[in-house]
Design an enzyme around this catalytic site. Structure first.
Site, PDB file in Angstrom:
ATOM      1  N   ASP A  11     -19.116 -59.687 -25.691  1.00  0.00           N
ATOM      2  CA  ASP A  11     -20.346 -59.255 -26.314  1.00  0.00           C
ATOM      3  C   ASP A  11     -20.422 -58.425 -27.668  1.00  0.00           C
ATOM      4  O   ASP A  11     -19.870 -57.367 -27.535  1.00  0.00           O
ATOM      5  CB  ASP A  11     -21.022 -58.436 -25.283  1.00  0.00           C
ATOM      6  CG  ASP A  11     -22.660 -58.376 -25.239  1.00  0.00           C
ATOM      7  OD1 ASP A  11     -23.109 -59.017 -26.308  1.00  0.00           O
ATOM      8  OD2 ASP A  11     -23.252 -57.846 -24.475  1.00  0.00           O
ATOM      9  N   ASP A 105     -24.488 -63.510 -30.089  1.00  0.00           N
ATOM     10  CA  ASP A 105     -23.484 -62.548 -29.898  1.00  0.00           C
ATOM     11  C   ASP A 105     -22.829 -62.498 -28.586  1.00  0.00           C
ATOM     12  O   ASP A 105     -22.144 -61.377 -28.596  1.00  0.00           O
ATOM     13  CB  ASP A 105     -24.230 -61.107 -30.394  1.00  0.00           C
ATOM     14  CG  ASP A 105     -25.244 -60.756 -29.259  1.00  0.00           C
ATOM     15  OD1 ASP A 105     -25.753 -61.670 -28.648  1.00  0.00           O
ATOM     16  OD2 ASP A 105     -25.778 -59.676 -29.031  1.00  0.00           O
ATOM     17  N   GLU A 106     -22.845 -63.569 -27.826  1.00  0.00           N
ATOM     18  CA  GLU A 106     -22.243 -63.607 -26.565  1.00  0.00           C
ATOM     19  C   GLU A 106     -21.833 -64.808 -26.080  1.00  0.00           C
ATOM     20  O   GLU A 106     -22.357 -65.702 -26.341  1.00  0.00           O
ATOM     21  CB  GLU A 106     -23.348 -63.014 -25.618  1.00  0.00           C
ATOM     22  CG  GLU A 106     -22.986 -62.555 -24.295  1.00  0.00           C
ATOM     23  CD  GLU A 106     -24.515 -62.134 -23.313  1.00  0.00           C
ATOM     24  OE1 GLU A 106     -23.855 -61.868 -22.261  1.00  0.00           O
ATOM     25  OE2 GLU A 106     -25.437 -62.033 -23.739  1.00  0.00           O
TER      26      GLU A 106
END
Length: 450
Positions: A11, A105-106
Site C-alpha cells: 500500500d 496504489d495497492e
C-alpha cells in the site's frame, strides 16, 4: 492459510498527496490535500501532515478546509498517478506472475508463485527489497505487509504505515487479532460495527468467543459464518492475477445544480466522450450504456440501454446516453451526472451506428449533422490548482491558484529547491499547459529561473 508468510500486500503511503509533494519541493513537509475543490468536493487523499489535524479520505472538502485552512488544496492529476502506478506494478511483476492490483496504489502479490520466498526470512528479504526498489524508482514510499493470507497481509501493511514492513508469523494470527477492533476485519463497516457493539462485541476476540451460531443469528448465514472464520484468522482466498473489470464509468458533481436542459445534454455528451476514452484505454468495448442522474433532492435515477453488440464508438455511446436522458425528468435541477458502459468485451462490433440511430421500431431519429469545429481554446483558460504549466521564459511550474483574470504559478521541479512564485494574466500567450516531470531522474532540461 499458508504455513509461511508468502502473501505480500503493498500500500503506497498517502499516494496522491505524496506524489504531489515529491513533484513540488515547496510542499514537502507541509499539509497537502488532494480532491475536488468545489463546494461539493471530497478529499481523495491527505498527506500525513494534514492527517494529524483530522483530515481523511472521503471527508467533505469544506470540512477539511475548516480543519486545516493553510494546507495546499490541489485537484488530482490521475494521468500522473497512473504513470507512477505502472512503475510500481512493473516492480511487483518482477516478484511474481500472480499480482492482484486493487487500485493504483495497492496490490497483493503471491511470493511463493514467483519462487522468491518460501519462509519468513526470504519473504522479509523480498519485501524489504521491494520497498528499496520502489523508493529508487519513484521517489515514494510504500508499506508492506506479509502473512499467510490476504486478510492478514492487508492488516499487516496497515500496521506498517507509514514506510514500514510488518510480517505476521503463521500461528500468531489469533493472538494478534484478538484485542483489535472488529472494524479491522473486511466487511465490517460502520453499520455492522455498531450492530455488533450493541450486541456487546467490540473486539475480534469477542467475535471468536460469541461463536458462529450467534454471529449467524445477528448477521445472517453468509456474513455471520464468514466473519466467524475471519475472527479465527482463517482466509483462504487466492491471489488472482486478472481481475476482470465489470464496467467503466465517469461522473461529475456540479458546484451548482444544473437546470438548463441544453447544458445538461451537453454535460452528458462530454461524459460519454470521457467514458469512451477510459473504455478504449482499458482495451475493452461494451454492450450496455448506463446513465446516472442525481437530482436536487438527492434522489438518484439510473437508466440503461443494451446494444446488439459491444462498441467503443463515441458516437454510439453519446447518442445512447442522450436517448436515456430524454426519459429522465430533470425538473428542479441536477447535481450529479454519470455515464458508464458495462457488459464489457475485448472486441468491438463495427456496425452499430445504425443501431444508435434506430433504437427501437417505430421511432425515427434524425442523423446528427456534422458538428462545427470547436475553438481550439476558450476565451479565458481555466487553470486548476496543482496542474503543470510551462512558461516560455521561466520554464516548468505548477498552478498555485487563479482568479480575477490572473493565475499564480510557482516555478520549481521535482529535483530543485523550492521555487519562485509569479503571477500572469490568464491568457498570457507565453503560459501553456505542461506535462508532469519524472520524480526520479530524467528531469527537465531547462532549469527553472528563480
Amino acid at each position: 492459510m499458508r504455513a509461511a508468510p508468502t502473501i505480500l500486500h503493498l500500500d503506497m503511503d498517502a499516494f496522491f498527496a505524496a506524489a504531489e509533494q515529491a513533484a513540488k519541493p515547496s510542499l514537502r513537509g507541509k499539509p497537502v490535500v488532494v480532491g475536488g475543490l468545489g463546494p461539493r468536493g471530497v478529499v481523495a487523499t491527505a498527506s500525513y501532515e494534514a492527517r494529524v489535524f483530522g483530515v481523511h479520505s472521503a471527508m467533505p472538502m469544506g470540512q477539511a478546509r475548516r480543519l486545516v485552512p493553510n494546507a495546499a488544496y490541489l485537484v488530482p492529476r490521475f494521468a500522473f498517478y497512473r504513470t507512477i502506478s505502472e512503475q510500481v506494478m512493473e516492480l511487483l511483476g518482477r516478484l511474481s506472475p500472480l499480482v492482484e492490483p486493487l487500485s493504483l496504489d495497492e496490490a497483493f502479490v503471491d511470493l511463493e508463485a514467483g519462487g522468491v520466498a518460501d519462509d519468513s526470512d526470504s519473504a522479509r528479504e523480498a519485501g524489504e527489497r521491494l520497498r528499496r526498489d520502489i523508493l529508487a524508482t519513484t521517489g515514494l514510499t510504500g508499506s508492506v505487509g506479509l502473512a499467510g493470507s490476504k486478510m492478514l497481509a492487508k492488516i499487516a501493511s496497515e500496521e506498517a504505515k507509514p514506510d514500514g514492513l510488518v510480517l505476521i508469523e503463521p500461528g500468531t494470527e489469533r493472538e494478534l487479532l484478538g484485542p483489535k477492533s472488529v472494524r479491522i476485519l473486511p466487511g465490517v463497516g460502520p453499520a455492522t460495527g455498531e450492530h455488533l457493539r450493541r450486541a456487546g462485541m467490540t473486539t475480534v476476540s469477542d467475535l471468536a468467543e460469541a461463536g458462529e451460531d450467534e454471529l449467524v443469528r445477528l448477521l445472517g448465514r453468509a456474513h455471520g459464518a464468514s466473519l466467524y472464520r475471519m475472527a479465527q484468522g482463517y482466509d483462504d482466498r487466492p491471489v488472482v492475477a486478472e481481475r476482470d473489470a465489470k464496467s467503466v464509468s465517469v461522473e461529475d458533481t456540479f458546484d451548482v445544480d444544473l437546470h438548463d436542459r441544453v447544458r445538461i445534454r451537453t454535460e452528458v455528451e462530454r461524459l460519454a466522450e470521457r467514458c469512451v476514452g477510459r473504455l478504449r484505454a482499458s482495451g475493452h468495448s461494451g454492450r450496455t450504456i448506463v446513465l446516472k442522474v442525481r437530482r436536487f433532492d438527492f434522489s438518484t435515477l439510473t437508466r440503461s440501454e443494451t446494444l446488439r453488440g459491444p462498441t467503443d464508438d463515441p458516437v454510439v455511446v453519446r447518442e445512447a446516453a442522450g436517448r436515456l436522458l430524454e426519459g429522465v425528468d430533470t425538473t428542479g435541477g441536477v447535481r450529479l451526472l454519470g455515464v458508464g458502459v458495462s457488459g464489457l468485451a475485448d472486441y468491438t462490433q463495427e456496425d452499430l451506428f445504425a443501431q444508435a440511430a434506430e433504437p427501437s421500431a417505430g421511432v425515427e431519429v434524425e442523423a446528427p449533422e456534422p458538428a462545427a469545429p470547436e475553438p481550439e481554446e476558450p476565451a479565458e483558460r481555466r487553470w486548476s490548482p496543482g496542474h503543470d504549466v510551462r512558461h516560455a521564459v521561466y520554464g516548468a511550474g505548477w498552478v498555485q491558484g487563479s482568479g480575477v483574470g490572473r493565475v499564480t504559478v510557482r516555478f520549481e521541479e521535482p529535483g530543485s529547491a523550492p521555487g519562485r512564485v509569479r503571477t500572469f494574466l490568464v491568457d498570457d500567450p507565453d503560459l501553456v499547459a505542461g506535462e508532469p516531470l519524472p520524480l526520479v531522474g530524467g528531469g527537465d532540461d531547462e532549469a527553472a529561473v528563480a
